[in-house]
Scaffold this motif. Structure first.
Motif, PDB file in Angstrom:
ATOM      1  N   PHE A 177       0.839  -1.197   0.000  1.00  0.00           N
ATOM      2  CA  PHE A 177       0.000   0.000   0.000  1.00  0.00           C
ATOM      3  C   PHE A 177       0.878   1.252   0.000  1.00  0.00           C
ATOM      4  O   PHE A 177       0.650   2.192  -0.771  1.00  0.00           O
ATOM      5  CB  PHE A 177      -0.922  -0.012   1.209  1.00  0.00           C
ATOM      6  N   LEU A 225      -5.715   3.377   5.987  1.00  0.00           N
ATOM      7  CA  LEU A 225      -5.457   1.935   5.943  1.00  0.00           C
ATOM      8  C   LEU A 225      -5.435   1.352   7.349  1.00  0.00           C
ATOM      9  O   LEU A 225      -6.016   0.290   7.602  1.00  0.00           O
ATOM     10  CB  LEU A 225      -4.132   1.661   5.239  1.00  0.00           C
ATOM     11  N   VAL A 239      -9.906  -2.795   1.809  1.00  0.00           N
ATOM     12  CA  VAL A 239      -8.625  -2.236   1.372  1.00  0.00           C
ATOM     13  C   VAL A 239      -8.707  -1.784  -0.084  1.00  0.00           C
ATOM     14  O   VAL A 239      -8.215  -0.706  -0.447  1.00  0.00           O
ATOM     15  CB  VAL A 239      -7.493  -3.265   1.566  1.00  0.00           C
ATOM     16  N   LEU A 275      -5.427  -3.670  10.617  1.00  0.00           N
ATOM     17  CA  LEU A 275      -4.319  -3.189   9.802  1.00  0.00           C
ATOM     18  C   LEU A 275      -3.467  -2.133  10.491  1.00  0.00           C
ATOM     19  O   LEU A 275      -2.533  -1.597   9.879  1.00  0.00           O
ATOM     20  CB  LEU A 275      -4.838  -2.670   8.460  1.00  0.00           C
TER      21      LEU A 275
END
Length: 461
Positions: A177, A225, A239, A275
């Motif tokens: 990411f 995130l 996500v 996360l």
């Protein structure tokens, strides 16, 4: 000699607490062995260059030096430190013994470690950890990353403690990411996100910009995130909804979903994807775990670990692994502090053999030996005092039964001093109640010692 003072961060449990600790160790060991893990113990010290080569641990390592050592020496015995975890010494052990091990190698290790951090409730400078790891040569199948939380869930469920929730993440998700939004230092970003619970979003955003080179919009994306959490495969859609693409992100999401699906089939509700879980140590490369004890979440994780690909590597030899560690001292310290664990009696002894006279000690020893050979913990009275005094001694120590030697041809007798019931008995066949054979650990308050009957000195036996 002046009265000694305790050293903070080095717990010394009382005997009943130590018995609880041993009970916990035995239960963990049994579960680990049921899953095929072999026992291992490594030395307490490692060369400093090994301890310091991975992660931000330099401030945590205790040095080990001889009193007359050269303070400038950096080799040999003068450059050793106490291990701060069991993963680094295990990786070294694998490299040294690879030719003698069968891979994938599954080991458990229950051992003390030392860490120079500020002592606080449930956090110590010397403490016991219980680790399991699986390593393989060259490649490690990802299904092992899904297996470890199930083992830990079973191990902790075997203990009389509150339920746990295992939070899982995957470093590849985060790194993919971060790279997908244009960050070039994903490790710095991970370290910043790892401080989210302590510092809060605003300060972490500042850290992302100052240490990871993030712009304001990139820092905001990183925090978005970290806010994502889900108990199932819906984590993938959450996500994807942020609109970032990267091959490493795809790989990490697939592995994370596999962990969640495996856990849901084995123990529904055990695992949840979170996360924000990053794990501060730099050697983790895939799945990472943290474990919350329900009702004690404010104290942080009591069990953590993850996947590492390069920790056990030297030249062309590479042994990727995945491991997870239970902070046994941390767990017990929190529960002891809340009076949330108790043991049915403070000594292992089940039977005290009373002595009518000191000359009867040899006969008492024979009875005790017979009971011990049958697995019944027994001690002989320290003195041939009046029977009332010997019974009070047993009661103070929490011993449930007192054995009386027969006199003038009478059979021996054994008394349950809690109820006052007494029966004739033979040492070769008498058996205590199953619940009394061994002390039992419970999450209930310890039972109060019963009051012995009045006029013990003259009571029948």
């Amino acid at each position: 000699m002046s009265k000694p003072r305790p050293i903070s961060g080095f717990p010394e449990w009382l005997p009943p607490q130590r018995m609880i600790e041993q009970y916990v160790i035995d239960r963990l060991r049994r579960t680990f062995e049921l899953y095929g893990f072999a026992p291992l113990e490594t030395r307490a010290v490692e060369p400093l260059d090994q301890l310091l080569r991975k992660g931000e641990t330099s401030k945590e390592v205790y040095l080990l030096r001889r009193l007359q050592a050269d303070p400038d020496a950096q080799t040999g015995d003068d450059a050793l430190g106490l291990h701060f975890d069991l993963t680094v010494p295990f990786a070294r052990y694998v490299l040294e013994n690879a030719g003698k091990l069968q891979f994938p190698f599954r080991r458990y290790q229950i051992q003390k470690v030392w860490r120079g951090e500020r002592p606080q409730e449930g956090r110590y400078r010397e403490f016991l950890q219980a680790d399991i790891d699986i390593v393989d040569r060259d490649e490690l199948a990802p299904h092992h990353e899904a297996e470890l939380p199930l083992i830990i869930g079973d191990a902790l469920a075997s203990l009389p403690i509150p339920p746990v929730r295992i939070q899982v993440n995957n470093r590849k998700v985060c790194e993919g990411f971060y790279r997908g939004i244009g960050l070039t230092d994903p490790d710095a970003a991970l370290r910043a996100i790892d401080r989210l619970d302590r510092f809060g979003p605003q300060r972490v955003a500042e850290l992302l910009m100052s240490t990871a080179g993030a712009s304001e919009s990139q820092a905001k994306a990183c925090l978005s995130l970290a806010e994502i959490s889900a108990p199932d495969a819906s984590i993938d859609d959450a996500v994807r909804g942020l609109g970032v693409e990267h091959p490493l992100l795809d790989e990490g999401l697939a592995e994370l979903v596999a962990v969640l699906q495996t856990a849901a089939a084995h123990s529904p509700g055990l695992c949840v994807a979170d996360l924000r879980i990053a794990r501060g140590l730099d050697y983790y490369t895939g799945t990472v775990y943290e474990t919350q004890l329900q009702g004690y979440e404010r104290f942080g994780s009591i069990c953590s670990g993850g996947r590492y690909d390069d920790l056990a590597s030297a030249g062309a030899d590479r042994f990727p692994g995945v491991g997870i560690s239970i902070g046994v001292s941390r767990l017990l310290g929190l529960l002891f502090g809340a009076d949330a664990l108790s043991i049915s009696r403070p000594v292992p002894t089940c039977v005290l053999v009373a002595l009518p006279a000191e000359s009867d000690r040899p006969a008492g020893n024979r009875v005790a030996d017979t009971l011990r050979r049958r697995g019944i913990a027994t001690e002989v009275s320290p003195s041939a005092a009046k029977f009332g005094k010997q019974i009070r001694y047993a009661q103070r120590r929490g011993i449930p039964y007192v054995w009386f030697l027969g006199v003038d041809g009478e059979p021996d007798g054994v008394k349950d001093i809690r109820s006052g019931d007494q029966v004739s008995a033979q040492a070769g066949s008498w058996q205590p109640a199953a619940a009394d054979l061994l002390p039992t650990v419970s999450d209930q308050p310890a039972p109060a010692a019963g009051r012995p009957p009045e006029n013990l000195d003259n009571m029948p036996r």
